[in-house]
Design a protein around this motif. Structure first.
Motif, PDB file in Angstrom:
ATOM      1  N   PRO A 183      40.983  40.389  44.258  1.00  0.00           N
ATOM      2  CA  PRO A 183      40.347  40.438  42.936  1.00  0.00           C
ATOM      3  C   PRO A 183      39.120  41.334  42.963  1.00  0.00           C
ATOM      4  O   PRO A 183      38.348  41.327  43.925  1.00  0.00           O
ATOM      5  CB  PRO A 183      39.961  38.984  42.677  1.00  0.00           C
ATOM      6  N   PRO A 184      38.888  42.138  41.921  1.00  0.00           N
ATOM      7  CA  PRO A 184      37.745  43.060  41.902  1.00  0.00           C
ATOM      8  C   PRO A 184      36.421  42.310  41.950  1.00  0.00           C
ATOM      9  O   PRO A 184      36.257  41.249  41.344  1.00  0.00           O
ATOM     10  CB  PRO A 184      37.927  43.797  40.567  1.00  0.00           C
ATOM     11  N   GLY A 185      35.467  42.886  42.692  1.00  0.00           N
ATOM     12  CA  GLY A 185      34.132  42.305  42.751  1.00  0.00           C
ATOM     13  C   GLY A 185      33.998  41.100  43.653  1.00  0.00           C
ATOM     14  O   GLY A 185      32.933  40.494  43.734  1.00  0.00           O
ATOM     15  N   ARG A 186      35.057  40.738  44.340  1.00  0.00           N
ATOM     16  CA  ARG A 186      34.987  39.554  45.196  1.00  0.00           C
ATOM     17  C   ARG A 186      34.343  39.914  46.538  1.00  0.00           C
ATOM     18  O   ARG A 186      34.753  40.860  47.200  1.00  0.00           O
ATOM     19  CB  ARG A 186      36.389  38.993  45.416  1.00  0.00           C
ATOM     20  N   VAL A 187      33.356  39.162  46.924  1.00  0.00           N
ATOM     21  CA  VAL A 187      32.695  39.372  48.211  1.00  0.00           C
ATOM     22  C   VAL A 187      33.221  38.329  49.186  1.00  0.00           C
ATOM     23  O   VAL A 187      33.139  37.133  48.929  1.00  0.00           O
ATOM     24  CB  VAL A 187      31.166  39.241  48.074  1.00  0.00           C
ATOM     25  N   ASN A 188      33.775  38.769  50.268  1.00  0.00           N
ATOM     26  CA  ASN A 188      34.342  37.821  51.222  1.00  0.00           C
ATOM     27  C   ASN A 188      34.456  38.472  52.597  1.00  0.00           C
ATOM     28  O   ASN A 188      34.247  39.678  52.757  1.00  0.00           O
ATOM     29  CB  ASN A 188      35.720  37.354  50.758  1.00  0.00           C
ATOM     30  N   ARG A 189      34.805  37.663  53.573  1.00  0.00           N
ATOM     31  CA  ARG A 189      35.076  38.181  54.908  1.00  0.00           C
ATOM     32  C   ARG A 189      36.328  39.056  54.866  1.00  0.00           C
ATOM     33  O   ARG A 189      37.198  38.857  54.018  1.00  0.00           O
ATOM     34  CB  ARG A 189      35.294  37.035  55.884  1.00  0.00           C
ATOM     35  N   GLN A 190      36.401  39.999  55.770  1.00  0.00           N
ATOM     36  CA  GLN A 190      37.553  40.894  55.821  1.00  0.00           C
ATOM     37  C   GLN A 190      38.232  40.770  57.184  1.00  0.00           C
ATOM     38  O   GLN A 190      37.573  40.599  58.209  1.00  0.00           O
ATOM     39  CB  GLN A 190      37.124  42.346  55.576  1.00  0.00           C
ATOM     40  N   PHE A 191      39.561  40.864  57.154  1.00  0.00           N
ATOM     41  CA  PHE A 191      40.356  40.673  58.367  1.00  0.00           C
ATOM     42  C   PHE A 191      41.406  41.768  58.477  1.00  0.00           C
ATOM     43  O   PHE A 191      41.747  42.428  57.489  1.00  0.00           O
ATOM     44  CB  PHE A 191      41.056  39.306  58.340  1.00  0.00           C
ATOM     45  N   PHE A 192      41.921  41.934  59.670  1.00  0.00           N
ATOM     46  CA  PHE A 192      43.059  42.818  59.871  1.00  0.00           C
ATOM     47  C   PHE A 192      44.005  42.160  60.866  1.00  0.00           C
ATOM     48  O   PHE A 192      43.602  41.298  61.656  1.00  0.00           O
ATOM     49  CB  PHE A 192      42.628  44.209  60.355  1.00  0.00           C
ATOM     50  N   ILE A 193      45.271  42.555  60.786  1.00  0.00           N
ATOM     51  CA  ILE A 193      46.283  41.993  61.681  1.00  0.00           C
ATOM     52  C   ILE A 193      46.221  42.742  63.000  1.00  0.00           C
ATOM     53  O   ILE A 193      46.368  43.961  63.043  1.00  0.00           O
ATOM     54  CB  ILE A 193      47.681  42.093  61.050  1.00  0.00           C
ATOM     55  N   LEU A 194      46.018  41.987  64.059  1.00  0.00           N
ATOM     56  CA  LEU A 194      45.779  42.588  65.369  1.00  0.00           C
ATOM     57  C   LEU A 194      47.076  43.042  66.037  1.00  0.00           C
ATOM     58  O   LEU A 194      47.090  43.981  66.814  1.00  0.00           O
ATOM     59  CB  LEU A 194      45.064  41.557  66.258  1.00  0.00           C
ATOM     60  N   THR A 195      48.180  42.381  65.704  1.00  0.00           N
ATOM     61  CA  THR A 195      49.446  42.642  66.391  1.00  0.00           C
ATOM     62  C   THR A 195      50.360  43.519  65.542  1.00  0.00           C
ATOM     63  O   THR A 195      49.983  43.987  64.466  1.00  0.00           O
ATOM     64  CB  THR A 195      50.142  41.310  66.711  1.00  0.00           C
ATOM     65  N   THR A 196      51.603  43.714  65.996  1.00  0.00           N
ATOM     66  CA  THR A 196      52.563  44.569  65.287  1.00  0.00           C
ATOM     67  C   THR A 196      52.809  44.056  63.883  1.00  0.00           C
ATOM     68  O   THR A 196      53.057  42.866  63.672  1.00  0.00           O
ATOM     69  CB  THR A 196      53.903  44.610  66.052  1.00  0.00           C
ATOM     70  N   THR A 197      52.759  44.963  62.925  1.00  0.00           N
ATOM     71  CA  THR A 197      52.876  44.561  61.518  1.00  0.00           C
ATOM     72  C   THR A 197      54.233  44.902  60.913  1.00  0.00           C
ATOM     73  O   THR A 197      54.476  44.578  59.748  1.00  0.00           O
ATOM     74  CB  THR A 197      51.778  45.238  60.679  1.00  0.00           C
ATOM     75  N   THR A 198      55.115  45.569  61.655  1.00  0.00           N
ATOM     76  CA  THR A 198      56.405  45.990  61.109  1.00  0.00           C
ATOM     77  C   THR A 198      57.545  45.490  61.986  1.00  0.00           C
ATOM     78  O   THR A 198      57.499  45.609  63.212  1.00  0.00           O
ATOM     79  CB  THR A 198      56.481  47.531  61.003  1.00  0.00           C
ATOM     80  N   LYS A 199      58.558  44.915  61.344  1.00  0.00           N
ATOM     81  CA  LYS A 199      59.763  44.483  62.049  1.00  0.00           C
ATOM     82  C   LYS A 199      60.978  44.787  61.188  1.00  0.00           C
ATOM     83  O   LYS A 199      60.874  44.974  59.976  1.00  0.00           O
ATOM     84  CB  LYS A 199      59.715  42.984  62.366  1.00  0.00           C
ATOM     85  N   VAL A 200      62.146  44.796  61.835  1.00  0.00           N
ATOM     86  CA  VAL A 200      63.395  45.129  61.154  1.00  0.00           C
ATOM     87  C   VAL A 200      64.132  43.848  60.767  1.00  0.00           C
ATOM     88  O   VAL A 200      64.266  42.926  61.583  1.00  0.00           O
ATOM     89  CB  VAL A 200      64.298  45.994  62.069  1.00  0.00           C
ATOM     90  N   MET A 201      64.595  43.800  59.533  1.00  0.00           N
ATOM     91  CA  MET A 201      65.399  42.657  59.097  1.00  0.00           C
ATOM     92  C   MET A 201      66.754  42.709  59.793  1.00  0.00           C
ATOM     93  O   MET A 201      67.324  43.781  59.997  1.00  0.00           O
ATOM     94  CB  MET A 201      65.602  42.678  57.579  1.00  0.00           C
TER      95      MET A 201
END
Length: 714
Positions: free
Chosen positions: A365-383
């Motif tokens: 949501p615009p203007g929201r102040v919060n902690r930020q995170f990122f995914i440390l491990t592999t983010t893509t897999k095949v179905m």
């Protein structure tokens, strides 16, 4: 009493609900013959640890094989051997899946037992299991079947149209090949007249087929809008309720069947329209209806295929840490979590890989102040079809992990004004592919997540998860706690009972819930419509205490789970009972009658109160100082009750506890839970811990209505 024996004593309507849990994946025969082994294992943990699942299932198969060899009844022995062979294959192929099935069955059994003890379903559970829903699904089955039949008949109609056209084309070309001199003969005129009739019939059939196709397309459109999409939304709502301890989630395979059959009908219609496009390359004429109507119909079919497949991309398993399998949607930084997405439409064969990408906190949501995170491990897999036993495309991310961003663009990130456990996040999934010339962008997202950095934040995080999923079905209302809705006591009490049936094996009865309502609202709860605010439930301290209602209740859940589980499931703990009710129940009982209740003044404490007769003949009530996890870690509660002693004015210590309320002899109630093993360290004599309280015959005056608390010592 074992869980399976409790089920055998339920009313038929509840036993029928249990029957629906078992099928070929996990037959009820196994549950019956191996009930003791099954109930004694930790299937919840095994469902998230493959090595543990493999060991437990291997032991289960060994016991089943032994049972087969000992079975005297020929038919039963034959059935068990067949089940053994089937189960052996499934256990080797998918140990985690099988452990998950058993875990779900046991958890749902506990919920049904709890529901039966309350004797009245709550509003949420009623909404999940009403007869209208079953009728609606039956109607859906019929409607999908009618559409499939209509589309199949259209195949025959298009084939008949092709045959008609081939016949006309052959006669027309034959006529064209005739000598021009013969064109004015009577035979030729008859042939021309015949060709005109054939063309008129061909035109009529083309219009008729296009009209029928248009009707089927409209019917499919109406099916998707009026029934299929609402059924999907209903399943997602049931998934929300299941996440917070509600009824077992079922129906996804049924949804997949509806989605797949509908998609097959649309793909078949697309092929039929393609065929009509081929026909007009051979034969067309002025006012031919196919070139006029086919393009629009083709666009409609492509539009429906696009949106049907797009909406069929769902989160089958919401994000969950394997360390806390019954508390999904809470993620701790640095701890792996799992999630699974699934495509409900079984696609025709594709010649390339369908890759799914995970994105954390997309479109905040615009203007929201919060902690930020990122995914440390592999983010893509095949179905992959292989990951699911039902033939659909799915992919499970088993090793995702979050890390907090400490700096963004060189600037340190500070926590916003929102509490960590009220700050909601999202996990999105995206994929792209092309099928039969249609470019499809897939996107779905998890329910809102709570991200914690310390396990001490887990209770508050779980409170947020419960409150959100109880009160809204919006999938991405990340600003929900800026102004959280109120919950009715009827809604909230049902969810609280689910917490006990999920985490402790037995839910709460109406009387226990009534006491909780009085404690939370500060008044007698006579109506389920009494409103409870989020702050009252989780943030404000209980009057005169330094902890909130939820913190108090969660500490009791933890105490039961870690130290009191057998006693709780044997229904020996009254638990939530007011002091007035406690006195009223014990007043006329035999001296030494006692009951167990949770402390209202301590976090995670349990006490017992017994009745004695004073010298004047009046009932006297005495409560021991509450036992908390620190004491229960050293000595099991059943042993405390067995060995408890009171010293009065230097007299010989006695155990005042004789009968568990209402009149059950103490050893009969707790005997099977006593720890009979003593410490034997040669050459020393055995030793044991004995809980002792010192009771003064003339306690100091006290204005409080609370029964006197007796301090204990060990």
């Amino acid at each position: 009493m074992s869980q399976w024996k409790q089920i055998q004593q339920l009313q038929i309507k509840y036993q029928e609900q249990v029957g629906y849990l078992y099928d070929d994946n996990f037959p009820m025969d196994i549950r019956q013959v191996l009930s003791n082994y099954i109930e004694s294992q930790d299937w919840d943990t095994a469902a998230n640890h493959e090595s543990m699942a493999t060991v437990l299932l291997s032991n289960l198969l060994s016991q089943l094989d032994r049972q087969c060899s000992q079975e005297q009844n020929f038919l039963q022995r034959h059935n068990l051997k067949f089940i053994y062979q089937q189960l052996q294959t499934k256990c080797k192929a998918s140990p985690l899946l099988m452990a998950g099935v058993i875990s779900s069955c046991l958890r749902e059994e506990r919920r049904i037992i709890s529901t039966a003890s309350i004797q009245e379903q709550g509003p949420l559970e009623k909404s999940m299991q009403n007869s209208v829903a079953f009728e609606r699904q039956k109607n859906m089955d019929n409607r999908v079947a009618v559409i499939r039949s209509s589309v199949q008949m259209m195949d025959q109609a298009v084939k008949y149209l092709e045959d008609m056209q081939d016949d006309f084309d052959f006669r027309y070309k034959t006529l064209q090949s005739r000598d021009p001199v013969d064109r004015n003969t009577a035979v030729m005129k008859q042939e021309v007249t015949r060709l005109q009739e054939m063309l008129n019939n061909l035109d009529f059939k083309r219009k008729e087929n296009l009209s029928k196709m248009s009707d089927v397309i409209k019917e499919i459109d109406a099916l998707i809008v009026s029934q299929l999409n609402p059924e999907l939304m209903e399943w997602k709502r049931r998934q929300q309720i299941n996440c917070i301890g509600g009824p077992l989630l079922t129906g996804l395979d049924q949804l997949q069947n509806w989605f797949t059959l509908t998609a097959q009908s649309l793909f078949q219609m697309k092929r039929q329209l393609d065929k009509l496009g081929e026909l007009i390359l051979k034969v067309t004429y002025e006012s031919d209806p196919i070139p006029l109507q086919r393009p629009q119909m083709e666009e409609q079919v492509k539009y429906l295929i696009y949106h049907l497949i797009k909406s069929s991309f769902v989160v089958e398993k919401q994000p969950c840490m394997p360390t806390h399998p019954q508390k999904p949607l809470i993620i701790k930084t640095g701890v792996q979590f799992t999630t699974k997405v699934r495509l409900l439409v079984k696609l025709p064969e594709v010649d390339y890989q369908l890759k799914v990408k995970t994105i954390f906190d997309k479109d905040l949501p615009p203007g929201r102040v919060n902690r930020q995170f990122f995914i440390l491990t592999t983010t893509t897999k095949v179905m992959d079809v292989e990951e699911s036993s039902n033939g659909c495309l799915s992919v499970e991310f088993r090793h995702l992990q979050l890390k907090e961003k400490k700096y963004v663009n060189g600037t340190k990130v500070n926590e916003g004004p929102v509490s960590v456990t009220e700050e909601l996040h999202s996990l999105s999934f995206e994929a792209q592919f092309n099928i039969q010339g249609i470019n499809i962008d897939l996107e779905t997202c998890s329910f809102p997540l709570v991200v914690i950095s310390n396990v001490s934040q887990l209770p508050g995080g779980w409170a947020s998860v419960m409150w959100y999923n109880l009160l809204t079905d919006e999938p991405r209302n990340l600003g929900f706690f800026a102004s959280p809705q109120r919950a009715s006591w009827g809604q909230l009490s049902e969810v609280l009972s689910w917490q006990f049936s999920t985490f402790a094996g037995r839910g709460l009865n109406r009387e226990q819930l009534c006491m909780l309502g009085e404690k939370l609202l500060g008044q007698q709860v006579s109506q389920n419509e009494c409103q409870v605010s989020w702050s009252k439930f989780c943030k404000e301290n209980i009057h005169g205490k330094n902890f909130s209602f939820w913190m108090w209740l969660d500490s009791i859940l933890e105490l039961i789970k870690k130290h009191l589980l057998p006693i709780w499931n044997d229904n020996c703990i009254m638990g939530f009972v007011s002091k007035e009710t406690e006195r009223a129940r014990l007043k006329d009982k035999e001296p030494g009658t006692f009951l167990l209740r949770f402390s209202e003044s301590h976090l995670g404490g349990i006490t017992f109160t017994w009745v004695e007769q004073s010298d004047s003949g009046e009932a006297k009530f005495i409560s021991v100082e509450p036992y908390t996890k620190s004491r229960l870690s050293a000595l099991p509660f059943a042993d405390i009750i067995r060995d408890y002693k009171v010293i009065t004015d230097g007299e010989v210590p006695e155990n005042p506890l004789k009968f568990l309320y209402p009149d059950i002899p103490k050893d009969e109630a707790f005997g099977r839970l006593y720890n009979s093993q003593q410490n034997k360290v040669f050459p020393y004599i055995p030793s044991m811990l004995i809980p002792i309280s010192t009771l003064q015959t003339t306690p100091p005056p006290c204005s409080s209505p609370e029964p006197p608390h007796v301090p204990w010592d060990v």
